[in-house]
Design an enzyme around this catalytic site. Structure first.
Site, PDB file in Angstrom:
ATOM      1  N   ASP A 156       3.524  -0.117  12.393  1.00  0.00           N
ATOM      2  CA  ASP A 156       2.295  -0.644  11.790  1.00  0.00           C
ATOM      3  C   ASP A 156       1.983  -2.073  12.256  1.00  0.00           C
ATOM      4  OD1 ASP A 156       2.099   1.723  10.452  1.00  0.00           O
ATOM      5  OD2 ASP A 156       2.871   0.968   8.546  1.00  0.00           O
ATOM      6  N   ARG A 201       0.232  14.344  13.576  1.00  0.00           N
ATOM      7  CA  ARG A 201       0.960  14.017  12.334  1.00  0.00           C
ATOM      8  C   ARG A 201       1.218  15.321  11.591  1.00  0.00           C
ATOM      9  NH1 ARG A 201      -1.657   8.662   9.716  1.00  0.00           N
ATOM     10  NH2 ARG A 201       0.406   8.493   8.775  1.00  0.00           N
ATOM     11  N   LYS A 258       0.849  -1.216   0.000  1.00  0.00           N
ATOM     12  CA  LYS A 258       0.000   0.000   0.000  1.00  0.00           C
ATOM     13  C   LYS A 258       0.871   1.247   0.000  1.00  0.00           C
ATOM     14  CE  LYS A 258      -1.763   1.546   4.075  1.00  0.00           C
ATOM     15  NZ  LYS A 258      -1.526   2.943   4.487  1.00  0.00           N
ATOM     16  N   ASN A 259       1.770   1.321   0.955  1.00  0.00           N
ATOM     17  CA  ASN A 259       2.502   2.582   1.121  1.00  0.00           C
ATOM     18  C   ASN A 259       3.463   2.863  -0.030  1.00  0.00           C
ATOM     19  OD1 ASN A 259       1.045   3.173   3.368  1.00  0.00           O
ATOM     20  ND2 ASN A 259       2.553   2.411   4.831  1.00  0.00           N
ATOM     21  N   ARG A 280      -8.758   0.006   4.017  1.00  0.00           N
ATOM     22  CA  ARG A 280      -7.779   0.969   3.512  1.00  0.00           C
ATOM     23  C   ARG A 280      -6.441   0.304   3.242  1.00  0.00           C
ATOM     24  NH1 ARG A 280      -7.306   5.959   7.258  1.00  0.00           N
ATOM     25  NH2 ARG A 280      -5.831   6.317   5.578  1.00  0.00           N
TER      26      ARG A 280
HETATM   27  N1  EPU Z   1       6.532  13.736  11.806  1.00  0.00           N
HETATM   28  C1  EPU Z   1       6.770  15.027  12.194  1.00  0.00           C
HETATM   29  N2  EPU Z   1       6.796  15.999  11.239  1.00  0.00           N
HETATM   30  C2  EPU Z   1       6.606  15.729   9.926  1.00  0.00           C
HETATM   31  C3  EPU Z   1       6.369  14.397   9.539  1.00  0.00           C
HETATM   32  C4  EPU Z   1       6.340  13.422  10.503  1.00  0.00           C
HETATM   33  O1  EPU Z   1       6.935  15.304  13.384  1.00  0.00           O
HETATM   34  O2  EPU Z   1       6.642  16.661   9.112  1.00  0.00           O
HETATM   35  C5  EPU Z   1       6.467  12.687  12.846  1.00  0.00           C
HETATM   36  C6  EPU Z   1       5.055  12.111  12.964  1.00  0.00           C
HETATM   37  O3  EPU Z   1       4.266  12.920  13.790  1.00  0.00           O
HETATM   38  C7  EPU Z   1       5.302  10.760  13.555  1.00  0.00           C
HETATM   39  C8  EPU Z   1       6.658  10.385  12.990  1.00  0.00           C
HETATM   40  O4  EPU Z   1       7.231  11.569  12.457  1.00  0.00           O
HETATM   41  O5  EPU Z   1       5.360  10.832  14.944  1.00  0.00           O
HETATM   42  C9  EPU Z   1       6.626   9.329  11.915  1.00  0.00           C
HETATM   43  O6  EPU Z   1       5.836   9.736  10.853  1.00  0.00           O
HETATM   44  P1  EPU Z   1       6.233   9.473   9.336  1.00  0.00           P
HETATM   45  O7  EPU Z   1       6.240  10.774   8.651  1.00  0.00           O
HETATM   46  O8  EPU Z   1       7.422   8.596   9.247  1.00  0.00           O
HETATM   47  O9  EPU Z   1       4.977   8.637   8.889  1.00  0.00           O
HETATM   48  P2  EPU Z   1       4.114   8.897   7.588  1.00  0.00           P
HETATM   49  O10 EPU Z   1       4.979   9.153   6.427  1.00  0.00           O
HETATM   50  O11 EPU Z   1       3.023   9.817   7.894  1.00  0.00           O
HETATM   51  C10 EPU Z   1       4.166   6.421   6.799  1.00  0.00           C
HETATM   52  C11 EPU Z   1       3.132   5.376   6.526  1.00  0.00           C
HETATM   53  C12 EPU Z   1       2.515   4.939   7.844  1.00  0.00           C
HETATM   54  C13 EPU Z   1       3.612   4.384   8.745  1.00  0.00           C
HETATM   55  C14 EPU Z   1       4.697   5.438   8.948  1.00  0.00           C
HETATM   56  C15 EPU Z   1       5.875   4.947   9.750  1.00  0.00           C
HETATM   57  C16 EPU Z   1       2.314   6.085   4.369  1.00  0.00           C
HETATM   58  C17 EPU Z   1       1.193   6.606   3.561  1.00  0.00           C
HETATM   59  N3  EPU Z   1       2.102   5.942   5.666  1.00  0.00           N
HETATM   60  O12 EPU Z   1       3.453   7.474   7.418  1.00  0.00           O
HETATM   61  O13 EPU Z   1       1.620   3.903   7.525  1.00  0.00           O
HETATM   62  O14 EPU Z   1       3.082   4.031   9.995  1.00  0.00           O
HETATM   63  O15 EPU Z   1       5.178   5.889   7.659  1.00  0.00           O
HETATM   64  O16 EPU Z   1       6.415   3.827   9.179  1.00  0.00           O
HETATM   65  O17 EPU Z   1       3.355   5.779   3.828  1.00  0.00           O
HETATM   66  C18 EPU Z   1      -0.259   2.530   7.893  1.00  0.00           C
HETATM   67  O18 EPU Z   1       0.012   1.962   6.812  1.00  0.00           O
HETATM   68  O19 EPU Z   1      -1.124   2.093   8.686  1.00  0.00           O
HETATM   69  C19 EPU Z   1       0.464   3.745   8.252  1.00  0.00           C
HETATM   70  C20 EPU Z   1       0.040   4.558   9.206  1.00  0.00           C
END
Ligand code: EPU
Length: 495
Positions: free
Chosen positions: A374, A159, A57-58, A469
């Site tokens: 996850d 987030r 998915k991601n 999802r």
């Molecule tokens: N964070 C910040 N500032 C930012 C971005 C992130 O503080 O600008 C913090 C977030 O608040 C969080 C941490 O960094 O505490 C990790 O977030 P990250 O940005 O790595 O996650 P993401 O890119 O929003 C993706 C996956 C998630 C998965 C995470 C971690 C996608 C669409 N989503 O999210 O997937 O948990 O990386 O591996 O790629 C899921 O599939 O259920 C899911 C939530």
């Protein structure tokens, strides 16, 4: 009381290519879930057989966003087309003017973004998923501007998008966040309180290249190795003028998949998989063909399903090195894991292979190669059935323990302190009992399904739109493995 809605003004005027704001509306909930659908599971159950793992998915969400960088067509194979997140991403691309053809049976999608004529995707679709926000990078890089909604996705904690915004600024973008305000004209009590402005929800991010020509290479250090920020900045830097260095970047396999796609499209991305990326920008990228790798989180979930039901199943395709943390933990618990060939794993927790009960273990989530956040919820479901007590510490997201309350309804003994849960195991796995549960997010939802498979009696789970999802045909796949699981439309009073 009169009411009005307005967007906060951006600090700088934007070019005429941006569409005018039309009839702004109060934002709706981030995710619209078909509450009426439920899963009914009768347990305890034992699974057996083989399960095919869908495309990631991601990775798909990110690769679909990356097609916005490429001229000509991109052909993506093994896309999990059945996921609602994939559908939302396709709607986002369509809303920009991309042409999309897909072959649902072969899981192939052909995307052509040459006709993209807008830089503001459908905000409603964007609010449904986190991955929609990634389009800000390619839109800025290829078209010089972007207007995107703040992202949706699961409610698992704060987030923010600060790393995206600061990183894009380091590449020469002017970025502002404009919130929707709700102005309530109150009965006059005092001069000051006559008008109260309240931020009511998701805002929009307005971005353009500050020099009016395009992004420029730069350096940026991420305070936290955010997956989405890393991917978005990689895409932006691929078409920026000059060299970009990104440090403390995410090392997740999805980042490597994106780097491969970008390089196959003509970009120069070095260092994917390490904590530093060097990217030489190119004026033009051309569409390529790529295969979306298997979903490591779906694979891990089925491994946990085998463990919690004390069963023997095999899964493929899977990249075992992407799951080494989970494999190590399952071995500690007492499971037998066999690599049958390059991309097939067999997981056994049947009594013949497991001495007594499975043993509990401690888990702390962290960015790759650490234990994936996850997989934390379904792992917790398993731990409620293992002997001894286990500590589960969620360190990536600050509100990802929503499943605890639901697991407790099944009889699980869990105590929470902040982002840490103490799970008191069981001497016999069948000590959970069926109940009515509600899935509040994707991975928390699948944890309830796993627990339902071993709970005595009937477990009914509502809110399963969240599960759709990220898991393609979860109920059908579990049925093939022998689970008694049914999807149905519940009467409102049953929810
Ligand atoms: N964070 C910040 N500032 C930012 C971005 C992130 O503080 O600008 C913090 C977030 O608040 C969080 C941490 O960094 O505490 C990790 O977030 P990250 O940005 O790595 O996650 P993401 O890119 O929003 C993706 C996956 C998630 C998965 C995470 C971690 C996608 C669409 N989503 O999210 O997937 O948990 O990386 O591996 O790629 C899921 O599939 O259920 C899911 C939530």
């Amino acid at each position: 009381m009169a009411t009005s809605l307005c967007y906060a003004k951006p600090l700088k005027p934007f070019s005429l290519r941006l569409p005018q704001t039309q009839n702004p509306q109060i934002p709706t909930q981030t995710t619209q879930i078909r509450e009426a659908e439920t899963l009914t599971i009768t347990g305890p159950t034992q699974l057996s057989g083989h399960v095919p793992i869908s495309g990631s998915k991601n990775s798909s969400l990110c690769l679909l966003a990356a097609t916005l960088l490429c001229s000509n067509s991109c052909l993506l194979h093994n896309v999990p087309t059945g996921l609602s997140d994939t559908k939302a991403m396709l709607s986002i691309l369509r809303s920009l003017g991309a042409k999309i053809e897909f072959n649902e049976r072969n899981k192939e999608i052909l995307v052509n973004t040459d006709g993209v004529g807008r830089v503001e995707p459908c905000l409603e679709e964007m609010r449904k998923i986190r991955g929609g926000f990634f389009v800000i990078g390619p839109l800025l890089a290829r078209f010089g501007e972007a207007v995107v909604g703040l992202p949706g996705g699961c409610d698992i904690g704060e987030r923010p998008v600060d790393l995206y915004v600061r990183g894009l600024r380091a590449l020469g973008a002017a970025v502002e966040i404009s919130y929707v305000f709700f102005s309530a004209f109150l009965p006059i009590l005092s001069q000051d309180s006559a008008i109260r402005q309240e931020k009511v929800g998701d805002g929009r991010v307005l971005a353009h290249s500050a020099n009016g020509k395009g992004l420029v290479g730069g350096s940026f250090h991420l305070d936290f190795p955010s997956v989405g920020a890393t991917e978005t900045l990689m895409m932006a830097a691929s078409m920026a003028d000059g060299v970009t260095v990104l440090s403390n970047v995410a090392k997740e396999p999805e980042v490597i998949d994106l780097a491969r796609f970008l390089n196959d499209s003509g970009a120069c991305v070095y260092g994917a998989g390490s904590d530093k990326l060097l990217i030489k920008g190119k004026c033009q990228l051309r569409g390529c063909e790529c295969y979306v790798p298997p979903d490591r989180i779906e694979a891990g979930t089925f491994m946990l399903a085998a463990a919690i039901t004390r069963s023997l199943i095999s899964i493929s395709p899977v990249t075992p090195s992407h799951l080494s943390c989970l494999i190590d933990k399952l071995k500690i618990a007492g499971c037998k894991i066999t690599r049958c060939n390059n991309d097939t794993l067999e997981v056994s927790a049947i009594p013949e292979n497991v001495c007594e009960n499975l043993r509990g273990f401690n888990v702390r989530t962290s960015p790759f190669p650490g234990f994936p956040t996850d997989l934390q919820p379904p792992t917790m479901a398993l731990l409620t059935t293992c002997s001894g007590s286990s500590i589960v510490e969620e360190s990536v997201f600050d509100r990802r323990l929503g499943h605890v309350r639901e697991l407790q309804k099944l009889g699980a003994k869990i105590q929470v302190c902040g982002s840490t849960a103490l799970v008191f195991g069981r001497e016999t796995r069948s000590a959970l009992h069926g109940s009515q549960l509600r899935a509040a997010d994707l991975r928390g939802g699948v944890a309830l399904v796993l627990a339902g498979l071993v709970a005595e009696g009937t477990t009914q789970i509502s809110g399963i739109g969240h599960i759709g999802r990220g898991y393609e045909n979860l109920d059908t796949k579990l049925q093939f493995l022998g689970a008694d699981i049914k999807r149905s439309i519940a009467m409102a009073s049953q929810l």
